[in-house]
Design a protein around this motif. Structure first.
Motif, PDB file in Angstrom:
ATOM      1  N   SER A 159      13.272  11.842 -10.049  1.00 34.45           N
ATOM      2  CA  SER A 159      13.862  12.913  -9.246  1.00 34.45           C
ATOM      3  C   SER A 159      12.791  13.602  -8.406  1.00 34.45           C
ATOM      4  O   SER A 159      11.596  13.551  -8.733  1.00 34.45           O
ATOM      5  CB  SER A 159      14.555  13.933 -10.141  1.00 34.45           C
ATOM      6  N   GLU A 160      13.248  14.229  -7.343  1.00 36.37           N
ATOM      7  CA  GLU A 160      12.365  14.985  -6.452  1.00 36.37           C
ATOM      8  C   GLU A 160      13.010  16.334  -6.189  1.00 36.37           C
ATOM      9  O   GLU A 160      14.230  16.429  -6.126  1.00 36.37           O
ATOM     10  CB  GLU A 160      12.197  14.265  -5.118  1.00 36.37           C
ATOM     11  N   GLU A 161      12.168  17.341  -6.008  1.00 34.58           N
ATOM     12  CA  GLU A 161      12.690  18.690  -5.765  1.00 34.58           C
ATOM     13  C   GLU A 161      11.846  19.390  -4.710  1.00 34.58           C
ATOM     14  O   GLU A 161      10.620  19.287  -4.729  1.00 34.58           O
ATOM     15  CB  GLU A 161      12.530  19.499  -7.061  1.00 34.58           C
ATOM     16  N   GLY A 162      12.504  20.113  -3.836  1.00 37.10           N
ATOM     17  CA  GLY A 162      11.809  20.952  -2.871  1.00 37.10           C
ATOM     18  C   GLY A 162      11.003  20.175  -1.857  1.00 37.10           C
ATOM     19  O   GLY A 162      11.087  18.947  -1.761  1.00 37.10           O
ATOM     20  N   GLU A 163      10.217  20.928  -1.104  1.00 38.00           N
ATOM     21  CA  GLU A 163       9.449  20.340  -0.026  1.00 38.00           C
ATOM     22  C   GLU A 163       8.160  21.145   0.117  1.00 38.00           C
ATOM     23  O   GLU A 163       8.155  22.359  -0.073  1.00 38.00           O
ATOM     24  CB  GLU A 163      10.273  20.449   1.257  1.00 38.00           C
ATOM     25  N   ARG A 164       7.092  20.463   0.454  1.00 40.32           N
ATOM     26  CA  ARG A 164       5.805  21.135   0.582  1.00 40.32           C
ATOM     27  C   ARG A 164       4.986  20.370   1.611  1.00 40.32           C
ATOM     28  O   ARG A 164       4.867  19.147   1.525  1.00 40.32           O
ATOM     29  CB  ARG A 164       5.109  21.129  -0.779  1.00 40.32           C
ATOM     30  N   LYS A 165       4.443  21.099   2.582  1.00 39.39           N
ATOM     31  CA  LYS A 165       3.632  20.461   3.613  1.00 39.39           C
ATOM     32  C   LYS A 165       2.164  20.702   3.287  1.00 39.39           C
ATOM     33  O   LYS A 165       1.779  21.823   2.942  1.00 39.39           O
ATOM     34  CB  LYS A 165       3.972  21.060   4.980  1.00 39.39           C
ATOM     35  N   ASP A 166       1.369  19.650   3.374  1.00 42.48           N
ATOM     36  CA  ASP A 166      -0.045  19.788   3.034  1.00 42.48           C
ATOM     37  C   ASP A 166      -0.842  18.708   3.772  1.00 42.48           C
ATOM     38  O   ASP A 166      -0.286  17.710   4.236  1.00 42.48           O
ATOM     39  CB  ASP A 166      -0.208  19.617   1.513  1.00 42.48           C
ATOM     40  N   THR A 167      -2.129  18.929   3.851  1.00 45.82           N
ATOM     41  CA  THR A 167      -3.013  17.946   4.462  1.00 45.82           C
ATOM     42  C   THR A 167      -3.256  16.829   3.457  1.00 45.82           C
ATOM     43  O   THR A 167      -3.430  17.099   2.274  1.00 45.82           O
ATOM     44  CB  THR A 167      -4.363  18.607   4.792  1.00 45.82           C
ATOM     45  N   GLU A 168      -3.230  15.595   3.934  1.00 44.27           N
ATOM     46  CA  GLU A 168      -3.604  14.513   3.027  1.00 44.27           C
ATOM     47  C   GLU A 168      -4.425  13.450   3.711  1.00 44.27           C
ATOM     48  O   GLU A 168      -4.408  13.296   4.936  1.00 44.27           O
ATOM     49  CB  GLU A 168      -2.389  13.926   2.303  1.00 44.27           C
ATOM     50  N   GLY A 169      -5.177  12.742   2.884  1.00 42.08           N
ATOM     51  CA  GLY A 169      -5.994  11.642   3.356  1.00 42.08           C
ATOM     52  C   GLY A 169      -5.644  10.412   2.544  1.00 42.08           C
ATOM     53  O   GLY A 169      -4.788  10.464   1.665  1.00 42.08           O
ATOM     54  N   CYS A 170      -6.303   9.310   2.862  1.00 46.36           N
ATOM     55  CA  CYS A 170      -6.029   8.053   2.167  1.00 46.36           C
ATOM     56  C   CYS A 170      -7.291   7.205   2.284  1.00 46.36           C
ATOM     57  O   CYS A 170      -7.883   7.135   3.360  1.00 46.36           O
ATOM     58  CB  CYS A 170      -4.849   7.364   2.848  1.00 46.36           C
ATOM     59  N   LEU A 171      -7.678   6.567   1.199  1.00 45.51           N
ATOM     60  CA  LEU A 171      -8.911   5.774   1.235  1.00 45.51           C
ATOM     61  C   LEU A 171      -8.805   4.598   2.209  1.00 45.51           C
ATOM     62  O   LEU A 171      -9.825   4.091   2.663  1.00 45.51           O
ATOM     63  CB  LEU A 171      -9.268   5.276  -0.170  1.00 45.51           C
ATOM     64  N   SER A 172      -7.585   4.214   2.566  1.00 47.37           N
ATOM     65  CA  SER A 172      -7.405   3.137   3.539  1.00 47.37           C
ATOM     66  C   SER A 172      -7.474   3.635   4.986  1.00 47.37           C
ATOM     67  O   SER A 172      -7.367   2.848   5.924  1.00 47.37           O
ATOM     68  CB  SER A 172      -6.068   2.420   3.302  1.00 47.37           C
ATOM     69  N   PHE A 173      -7.641   4.963   5.143  1.00 49.92           N
ATOM     70  CA  PHE A 173      -7.777   5.606   6.469  1.00 49.92           C
ATOM     71  C   PHE A 173      -8.990   6.528   6.450  1.00 49.92           C
ATOM     72  O   PHE A 173      -8.832   7.748   6.461  1.00 49.92           O
ATOM     73  CB  PHE A 173      -6.532   6.455   6.782  1.00 49.92           C
ATOM     74  N   PRO A 174     -10.201   5.966   6.404  1.00 45.68           N
ATOM     75  CA  PRO A 174     -11.381   6.828   6.266  1.00 45.68           C
ATOM     76  C   PRO A 174     -11.465   7.895   7.363  1.00 45.68           C
ATOM     77  O   PRO A 174     -11.282   7.585   8.541  1.00 45.68           O
ATOM     78  CB  PRO A 174     -12.562   5.850   6.330  1.00 45.68           C
ATOM     79  N   GLN A 175     -11.721   9.119   6.933  1.00 46.70           N
ATOM     80  CA  GLN A 175     -11.904  10.275   7.823  1.00 46.70           C
ATOM     81  C   GLN A 175     -10.662  10.691   8.595  1.00 46.70           C
ATOM     82  O   GLN A 175     -10.752  11.428   9.583  1.00 46.70           O
ATOM     83  CB  GLN A 175     -13.041  10.036   8.817  1.00 46.70           C
ATOM     84  N   ILE A 176      -9.517  10.212   8.181  1.00 43.39           N
ATOM     85  CA  ILE A 176      -8.276  10.637   8.838  1.00 43.39           C
ATOM     86  C   ILE A 176      -7.523  11.563   7.888  1.00 43.39           C
ATOM     87  O   ILE A 176      -7.317  11.233   6.725  1.00 43.39           O
ATOM     88  CB  ILE A 176      -7.383   9.413   9.185  1.00 43.39           C
ATOM     89  N   PHE A 177      -7.153  12.723   8.404  1.00 38.96           N
ATOM     90  CA  PHE A 177      -6.378  13.663   7.603  1.00 38.96           C
ATOM     91  C   PHE A 177      -5.168  14.092   8.415  1.00 38.96           C
ATOM     92  O   PHE A 177      -5.302  14.399   9.598  1.00 38.96           O
ATOM     93  CB  PHE A 177      -7.232  14.870   7.196  1.00 38.96           C
ATOM     94  N   VAL A 178      -3.998  14.051   7.773  1.00 41.63           N
ATOM     95  CA  VAL A 178      -2.770  14.397   8.483  1.00 41.63           C
ATOM     96  C   VAL A 178      -1.929  15.356   7.637  1.00 41.63           C
ATOM     97  O   VAL A 178      -2.088  15.439   6.430  1.00 41.63           O
ATOM     98  CB  VAL A 178      -1.936  13.126   8.813  1.00 41.63           C
ATOM     99  N   GLU A 179      -1.052  16.088   8.319  1.00 44.09           N
ATOM    100  CA  GLU A 179      -0.135  16.999   7.631  1.00 44.09           C
ATOM    101  C   GLU A 179       1.134  16.232   7.303  1.00 44.09           C
ATOM    102  O   GLU A 179       1.770  15.679   8.207  1.00 44.09           O
ATOM    103  CB  GLU A 179       0.237  18.158   8.570  1.00 44.09           C
ATOM    104  N   VAL A 180       1.476  16.203   6.032  1.00 46.40           N
ATOM    105  CA  VAL A 180       2.656  15.451   5.609  1.00 46.40           C
ATOM    106  C   VAL A 180       3.527  16.308   4.696  1.00 46.40           C
ATOM    107  O   VAL A 180       3.021  17.069   3.881  1.00 46.40           O
ATOM    108  CB  VAL A 180       2.247  14.151   4.877  1.00 46.40           C
ATOM    109  N   LYS A 181       4.846  16.163   4.859  1.00 44.74           N
ATOM    110  CA  LYS A 181       5.791  16.845   3.969  1.00 44.74           C
ATOM    111  C   LYS A 181       6.077  15.944   2.780  1.00 44.74           C
ATOM    112  O   LYS A 181       6.435  14.772   2.960  1.00 44.74           O
ATOM    113  CB  LYS A 181       7.102  17.101   4.724  1.00 44.74           C
ATOM    114  N   ARG A 182       5.926  16.489   1.603  1.00 45.60           N
ATOM    115  CA  ARG A 182       6.197  15.744   0.369  1.00 45.60           C
ATOM    116  C   ARG A 182       7.069  16.615  -0.525  1.00 45.60           C
ATOM    117  O   ARG A 182       7.132  17.827  -0.343  1.00 45.60           O
ATOM    118  CB  ARG A 182       4.883  15.469  -0.387  1.00 45.60           C
ATOM    119  N   PRO A 183       7.706  16.001  -1.536  1.00 48.05           N
ATOM    120  CA  PRO A 183       8.441  16.848  -2.482  1.00 48.05           C
ATOM    121  C   PRO A 183       7.494  17.819  -3.193  1.00 48.05           C
ATOM    122  O   PRO A 183       6.331  17.499  -3.442  1.00 48.05           O
ATOM    123  CB  PRO A 183       9.037  15.846  -3.471  1.00 48.05           C
ATOM    124  N   LYS A 184       7.995  19.015  -3.490  1.00 44.21           N
ATOM    125  CA  LYS A 184       7.168  20.018  -4.189  1.00 44.21           C
ATOM    126  C   LYS A 184       6.997  19.630  -5.654  1.00 44.21           C
ATOM    127  O   LYS A 184       5.988  19.925  -6.284  1.00 44.21           O
ATOM    128  CB  LYS A 184       7.827  21.399  -4.070  1.00 44.21           C
TER     129      LYS A 184
END
Ligand code: NI
Length: 177
Positions: A82-107
């Motif tokens: 299950s998923e609940e709510g929503e939260r926007k935050d900065t995230e990175g990924c080891l497959s995208f070095p030095q790239i950070f993006v704002e993504v909405k994910r479940p809270k």
């Protein structure tokens, strides 16, 4: 344990739907240990099988990453219950070095999985952990963080990545020596 090479975008394997683990053998244990060492070396908080070129449904997440005290959890064949709510935050990924993006994910997210011995468990993650679990489970379905951006932001980010790759900024981002 060994550090494996982290697969970078736009590698094909990152778009593969990973296969379920059926056998809990030594090879799987080695893969999991290597994933931990690889993630540690690259200073990441989570890693999925696809990212080391193994499209199996396995992820490792450092639940202690925010506090700086390592607490590794293994998720084999994870499923979102299950998923609940929503939260926007900065995230990175080891497959995208030095790239950070704002993504909405479940809270809040509830995940069911098998541990490294094949024993089932359920866990609830909130905020940072919800983001990490959602991000890593996405990887197993061939979904990447840039897929969550608006079409305009996605195009801009892709352009930026292309430029970085061209300039050699993505060559060996996690050197082993
Ligand atoms: Ni990632």
């Amino acid at each position: 344990m060994a550090i494996r090479e982290i697969v970078l975008y736009p590698s094909e394997v990152l778009r593969e739907k990973a296969k379920e683990v059926e056998v809990f053998d030594d090879e799987l244990q080695k893969l999991l240990d290597d994933m931990v060492e690889t993630m540690r070396h690259a200073k990441g908080a989570g890693l999925a099988g696809n990212q080391v070129g193994v499209p199996l449904r396995v992820i490792v997440v450092d639940f202690g990453a925010l506090e700086g005290k390592e607490d590794i959890k293994f998720f084999i064949n994870p499923e979102i219950v299950s998923e609940e709510g929503e939260r926007k935050d900065t995230e990175g990924c080891l497959s995208f070095p030095q790239i950070f993006v704002e993504v909405k994910r479940p809270k809040k997210i509830k995940v069911r999985a098998l541990d490294r011995e094949g024993k089932p468990f359920e866990i609830v993650g909130e905020d940072f952990l919800s983001k990490a679990l959602s991000h890593e489970i996405d990887h197993l379905n061939g979904v990447l963080m840039i897929d969550h951006l608006s079409p305009l932001k996605r195009e801009l980010t892709k352009k930026r990545i292309k430029k970085m790759i061209k300039e050699g900024q993505w060559d060996d981002p996690y050197p082993q020596k």
